[in-house]
Design an enzyme around this catalytic site. Structure first.
Site, PDB file in Angstrom:
ATOM      1  N   GLU A  55       0.838  -1.214   0.000  1.00  0.00           N
ATOM      2  CA  GLU A  55       0.000   0.000   0.000  1.00  0.00           C
ATOM      3  C   GLU A  55       0.867   1.257   0.000  1.00  0.00           C
ATOM      4  O   GLU A  55       0.727   2.137   0.847  1.00  0.00           O
ATOM      5  CB  GLU A  55      -0.983  -0.015   1.171  1.00  0.00           C
ATOM      6  CG  GLU A  55      -2.030  -1.111   1.029  1.00  0.00           C
ATOM      7  CD  GLU A  55      -3.184  -1.022   2.027  1.00  0.00           C
ATOM      8  OE1 GLU A  55      -2.978  -0.459   3.118  1.00  0.00           O
ATOM      9  OE2 GLU A  55      -4.271  -1.512   1.714  1.00  0.00           O
ATOM     10  N   GLU A  62      -5.971  -7.031  -1.814  1.00  0.00           N
ATOM     11  CA  GLU A  62      -6.578  -7.236  -0.495  1.00  0.00           C
ATOM     12  C   GLU A  62      -8.051  -6.889  -0.560  1.00  0.00           C
ATOM     13  O   GLU A  62      -8.422  -5.857  -1.125  1.00  0.00           O
ATOM     14  CB  GLU A  62      -5.953  -6.306   0.564  1.00  0.00           C
ATOM     15  CG  GLU A  62      -4.522  -6.600   0.910  1.00  0.00           C
ATOM     16  CD  GLU A  62      -4.008  -5.694   2.034  1.00  0.00           C
ATOM     17  OE1 GLU A  62      -4.830  -5.023   2.699  1.00  0.00           O
ATOM     18  OE2 GLU A  62      -2.788  -5.663   2.239  1.00  0.00           O
TER      19      GLU A  62
END
Ligand code: CA
Length: 679
Positions: free
Chosen positions: A208, A306
């Site tokens: 991320e 995710e």
């Protein structure tokens, strides 16, 4: 231990199960067990995903398993027998296992920081078990000693004192000490995994990494880290895909910006991967559009790295969950195992059928369940000792502002595919059923809450029906009975909000009722995007890498949207929004608005804020009400200004001004109300 290892190694050598790696070292070969994937179910509905390729990645992040097992957690198969959880995953259709790797998640005395204490050794054990059952490993380097996400990208302790990357000129960036350390570390870690015979399918460089990574916050440095990580992967695992992973696909211009910069700096990667949590990350159509745009323009593969969804609102480990009973009234699916299925299934369908070059979807931590203690104290002992909660108290030294304050258990145990005793949920079978589908009779899976808004001067009743949600996510109205509620008293109370409990089809349901006095502002709750509001941002407060101020669905107070501001963790924010009211009659009025906010970590410093809602009459601010925020956990606060005198014909503008001078400040404005003051 050492002796046993040596004998085992010799045994493998004698059997001839060794191969040669590219660098000539002997790699072990893991003996694979035959796995049959053929789950069946007569209680869940899985709509077939058309056109799903055989090699489509159906991944599961299972990083916490080892620390849970060390603390005594056991996993079972559908026959109720204890069985390796990785075998159970494989048998039900999971074909990739994702594992995060932290450089050194331990304090100076060797205490683990928690969150699975996921170092390279944990990855080796998980990788071996994944390979044994025919699943490939997706290696997720955080390049940090603990959690890395959009808010946190802390440099590993061992790399903290390197000379700053900023002191190296652009042409020699790749030889800065941090770039070289990252390259060597990546190579070394991948070699360790390969040597054990682990089959690595994909490696992600950072987690991320939204314009931040490994302590670096500018793109010149970040791209160097990306490139050096990718170089290591190409050298050690030439067959593996290189993925870069970002979050917040709802901020489409950010994604376009990342992809453009990656191209500009000629970063070598295969997969542009995104997190997609339906609670926060916009619509599936938006996700498909932005990933497809990037895939087409830059010729990249795309995937969802995710996602997760709550199958219950219950907590099972005495540590509160991210998704629970409060908020999120406008959820896409019921919080049931069928809802958990529909979320994942619809993402897969989106990636297969609506997204260019979509190659897979990975579920996040579907094996992270309660540590198994009977009380909070029991679990706390396990979390501290084995690192099976999200953070231990020992993480304080590395991450004082987040883990140091809030350390504890698992906040996603209600989003796992196993119950608190380690038995698989029926929804786990979904992975193996996606390709062919599962046909069963429609059944009611949940009831949708009612969201209604009424004015104090109108006659109204509570809704007579609410929607039943069926297993295929179709809806149909049914009668509802509400608990006693005094509408007239609520109307007298003026602007207010109520949550009224009811019963429909035998299920609990809520009516979220907002009562409002007549509001002279248009689009007061930002349901219609920015429409009616003029947004002014001020020079110097928002640089090119910062998030814009904009309407988002992240934290609405009422409805689905609010006006959101976030200046990233390296910046501050300064803007105003305004609306002119026309044809207002002479009279006394009142103004109210609601504010929620915080900083990226810890509590906001209110003295760094200059925030107020105001009334401009003939271009001068005549009335204003000051407001402050401190922390997200405080929720929305209302600010009310009374006795606003207005004379017909004057120009009147209502506005909110926000200046937050602490870096990482963020917040939401919602429900700006300008009402006639009766009393
Ligand atoms: Ca929990």
């Amino acid at each position: 231990m050492k002796k046993i290892t040596r004998i085992l190694g010799l045994g493998l050598a004698l059997l001839g199960v060794v191969s040669l790696s590219s660098c000539g070292e002997k790699n072990a070969i893991i003996e694979k067990e035959d796995i049959t994937v053929n789950p069946t179910s007569n209680s869940i509905y899985v709509k077939k995903v058309e056109n799903m390729p055989d090699d489509f990645i159906l991944g599961m992040d299972a990083s916490s398993v080892i620390s849970l097992e060390e603390g005594g957690v056991k996993y079972y198969n559908f026959d109720g027998e204890e069985q390796d959880v990785f075998k159970t995953l494989a048998e039900n259709g999971v074909n990739y296992i994702r594992v995060r790797i932290w450089n050194d998640p331990y304090d100076s005395l060797g205490h683990g920081y928690g969150g699975g204490n996921n170092d390279i050794n944990k990855a080796i054990e998980i990788g071996k078990r994944a390979t044994k059952y025919g699943m490939k490993l997706l290696v997720n380097f955080h390049y940090s000693d603990f959690w890395a996400d959009p808010a946190k990208q802390m440099v590993p302790k061992a790399w903290a004192n390197f000379e700053s990357m900023n002191s190296y000129d652009i042409t020699s960036k790749d030889s800065s000490p941090k770039s070289v350390a990252l390259y060597e570390y990546t190579k070394d870690s991948l070699n360790k995994l390969k040597k054990e015979g682990i089959e690595i399918g994909m490696v992600q460089i950072g987690n991320e990494t939204n314009a931040k990574m490994c302590g670096e916050t500018n793109w010149i440095n970040i791209q160097s880290l990306f490139r050096m990580g990718a170089k290591a992967v190409r050298e050690v695992c030439p067959d593996a895909l290189v993925a870069l992973h970002f979050a917040n696909p709802e901020k489409t211009s950010n994604y376009e910006d990342y992809a453009k910069k990656l191209k500009y700096y000629d970063v070598d990667y295969d997969v542009f991967a995104s997190s997609y949590y339906p609670y926060w990350h916009g619509t599936l159509d938006n996700l498909a559009n932005i990933l497809s745009t990037i895939a087409t323009k830059y010729n990249k593969k795309t995937m969802v790295m995710e996602t997760s969804y709550a199958y219950t609102t219950e907590d099972t480990d005495f540590f509160g969950n991210t998704i629970g009973t409060s908020g999120y009234d406008n959820k896409d699916y019921p919080f049931t195992i069928q809802g958990q299925i529909n979320n994942f299934r619809n993402i897969v369908d989106t990636i297969v059928n609506k997204t260019t070059n979509g190659i897979g979807v990975c579920y996040w931590e579907g094996t992270w369940i309660s540590s198994g203690g009977a009380t909070y104290e029991d679990n706390k002992e396990l979390w501290e000792k084995y690192g099976s909660g999200w953070a231990t108290s020992y993480a304080k030294e590395y991450d004082p502002n987040d883990a140091g304050l809030w350390y504890g258990g698992c906040a996603v145990d209600n989003q796992a595919f196993f119950d608190q005793t380690g038995h698989p949920l029926e929804s786990l079978k979904m992975f193996g059923l996606l390709k062919k589908g599962n046909v069963i009779d429609l059944f009611a899976d949940g009831v949708e809450d009612a969201n209604v808004i009424h004015y104090t001067d109108e006659d109204f009743t509570l809704p007579e029906t609410v929607n039943v949600i069926f297993c295929d996510n179709s809806k149909s109205p049914v009668q509802v009975t509400w608990e006693d509620f005094d509408i007239e008293a609520a109307k007298k109370a003026g602007n207010s909000k109520y949550k009224i409990k009811g019963l429909a089809s035998g299920k609990e349901v809520y009516c979220n009722l907002t009562i409002m006095e007549y509001n002279y502002l248009q689009n007061y709750s930002f349901e219609d995007n920015n429409k009616s509001w003029e947004v002014n941002t001020y020079d110097g407060a928002l640089d090119a890498n910062s998030y814009k101020v904009q309407v988002t669905s992240e934290n609405p107070q009422t409805g689905n949207n609010a006006f959101h501001f976030w200046a990233s963790t390296a910046d501050t924010v300064k803007f105003s929004i305004e609306q002119e009211i026309t044809n207002l009659k002479t009279g006394t009025y009142k103004l109210q608005f609601s504010l929620l906010g915080g900083v990226a970590s810890g509590t906001a410093d209110a003295s760094q804020q200059n925030i107020y809602c105001y009334v401009k009459i003939n271009d001068n601010i005549v009335y204003k009400i000051d407001a402050k925020f401190t922390s997200y956990s405080d929720g929305y606060k209302d600010f009310l200004l009374r006795n606003i005198e207005y004379t017909q014909g004057d120009k009147i503008v209502i506005g909110v001004y926000v200046e937050a001078n602490e870096v990482g400040s963020w917040g939401d404005i919602d429900d700006i109300l300008f009402n006639y003051q009766n009393e």
